[in-house]
Motif scaffolding. Structure first.
Motif, PDB file in Angstrom:
ATOM      1  N   TYR A 227      -6.759  11.450  -3.756  1.00 47.26           N
ATOM      2  CA  TYR A 227      -5.684  10.822  -2.984  1.00 47.26           C
ATOM      3  C   TYR A 227      -6.047   9.380  -2.640  1.00 47.26           C
ATOM      4  CZ  TYR A 227      -3.109  15.195  -2.193  1.00 47.26           C
ATOM      5  OH  TYR A 227      -2.369  16.337  -2.339  1.00 47.26           O
ATOM      6  N   GLU A 228      -7.292   9.171  -2.237  1.00 48.25           N
ATOM      7  CA  GLU A 228      -7.726   7.819  -1.884  1.00 48.25           C
ATOM      8  C   GLU A 228      -7.690   6.904  -3.100  1.00 48.25           C
ATOM      9  OE1 GLU A 228     -11.653   5.618  -0.034  1.00 48.25           O
ATOM     10  OE2 GLU A 228     -11.375   7.758   0.324  1.00 48.25           O
ATOM     11  N   LEU A 229      -8.138   7.408  -4.250  1.00 48.00           N
ATOM     12  CA  LEU A 229      -8.111   6.631  -5.483  1.00 48.00           C
ATOM     13  C   LEU A 229      -6.683   6.257  -5.864  1.00 48.00           C
ATOM     14  CD1 LEU A 229      -9.478   5.488  -8.052  1.00 48.00           C
ATOM     15  CD2 LEU A 229      -9.200   7.760  -9.059  1.00 48.00           C
TER      16      LEU A 229
ATOM     17  N   GLN B 204      -4.150   5.949  -3.898  1.00 48.08           N
ATOM     18  CA  GLN B 204      -3.646   4.973  -2.927  1.00 48.08           C
ATOM     19  C   GLN B 204      -4.154   3.569  -3.250  1.00 48.08           C
ATOM     20  OE1 GLN B 204      -1.330   5.602  -0.437  1.00 48.08           O
ATOM     21  NE2 GLN B 204      -1.274   3.370  -0.461  1.00 48.08           N
ATOM     22  N   VAL B 205      -5.438   3.454  -3.599  1.00 43.36           N
ATOM     23  CA  VAL B 205      -6.006   2.141  -3.946  1.00 43.36           C
ATOM     24  C   VAL B 205      -5.325   1.595  -5.202  1.00 43.36           C
ATOM     25  CG1 VAL B 205      -8.104   0.966  -4.722  1.00 43.36           C
ATOM     26  CG2 VAL B 205      -8.213   2.552  -2.794  1.00 43.36           C
ATOM     27  N   LEU B 206      -5.127   2.446  -6.198  1.00 47.66           N
ATOM     28  CA  LEU B 206      -4.440   2.012  -7.422  1.00 47.66           C
ATOM     29  C   LEU B 206      -3.022   1.556  -7.114  1.00 47.66           C
ATOM     30  CD1 LEU B 206      -5.627   4.782  -9.930  1.00 47.66           C
ATOM     31  CD2 LEU B 206      -6.353   2.394  -9.865  1.00 47.66           C
ATOM     32  N   HIS B 207      -2.369   2.248  -6.223  1.00 49.09           N
ATOM     33  CA  HIS B 207      -1.010   1.866  -5.824  1.00 49.09           C
ATOM     34  C   HIS B 207      -1.022   0.544  -5.053  1.00 49.09           C
ATOM     35  CE1 HIS B 207       3.117   2.180  -4.507  1.00 49.09           C
ATOM     36  NE2 HIS B 207       2.720   2.023  -3.248  1.00 49.09           N
ATOM     37  N   ASP B 208      -1.952   0.402  -4.104  1.00 50.58           N
ATOM     38  CA  ASP B 208      -2.023  -0.824  -3.294  1.00 50.58           C
ATOM     39  C   ASP B 208      -2.269  -2.056  -4.155  1.00 50.58           C
ATOM     40  OD1 ASP B 208      -1.611   0.735  -1.071  1.00 50.58           O
ATOM     41  OD2 ASP B 208      -3.727   0.725  -0.435  1.00 50.58           O
ATOM     42  N   ARG B 209      -3.046  -1.916  -5.180  1.00 51.10           N
ATOM     43  CA  ARG B 209      -3.373  -3.073  -6.038  1.00 51.10           C
ATOM     44  C   ARG B 209      -2.381  -3.277  -7.169  1.00 51.10           C
ATOM     45  NH1 ARG B 209      -9.782  -3.907  -6.119  1.00 51.10           N
ATOM     46  NH2 ARG B 209     -10.075  -3.564  -3.904  1.00 51.10           N
TER      47      ARG B 209
END
Length: 166
Positions: free
Chosen positions: A37-39, A41-46
């Protein structure tokens, strides 16, 4: 005589099996699921997920353009030239290139430091007859001689054209 026993297993509900597996997954893999989930989210944020989605949607079009570009005589020659240079550069020891490329800044520094001085023929001739200059000149002549030898070999193998070149 024996009677046949009829057995009708209940139809397996694939969704129910998956749901049961998913219900137990958080208990067994909680840390891994949180890391995923964290990964995501980071991919989405960037913006990487958006880029990947766009690339996947346009992949057929992009592939067609790449194939069209690569399917030309110029691209074929370019690839052959790259393979040729890979062979040539692979045969040259790195320290030879280092010597050559270290000489370039030295030569430029000398040339720019002495640009205000007038060029004197005798001073130039004296430098040209120095040991290092003659060694460099010999290497250049060796290169030209080898180049000429290989040109002659290519010319003897090449088919002759009808009209002579002038």
């Amino acid at each position: 005589m024996a009677r046949q026993i009829l057995f009708h297993p209940p139809p397996a509900d694939a969704r129910q099996a998956l749901r049961a597996k998913l219900d137990h997954a958080p208990e067994q893999h909680a840390q891994a699921i949180l890391a995923v989930y964290e990964l995501i989210q980071v991919l989405h944020d960037r913006g990487i997920l958006d880029t990947a989605t766009s690339a996947l949607k346009a992949s057929d079009e992009m592939l067609a353009k790449v194939v069209d570009s690569a399917n030309t005589p110029a691209a074929t020659r370019a690839l052959r030239n790259l393979l040729f240079w890979q062979k040539i550069l692979g045969n040259i020891e790195p320290q030879w290139f280092q010597g050559l490329f270290r000489a370039i800044p030295d030569a430029l520094a000398t040339a720019t430091a002495e640009r205000d001085k007038p060029v004197r023929l005798w001073r130039l001739l004296r430098r040209a007859l120095g040991r290092d200059s003659l060694r460099g000149l010999a290497a250049g002549i060796d290169l030209l001689e080898s180049f000429g030898r290989h040109l002659q070999a290519l010319e003897s193998r090449a088919p002759r054209s009808a009209a002579p070149r002038s």
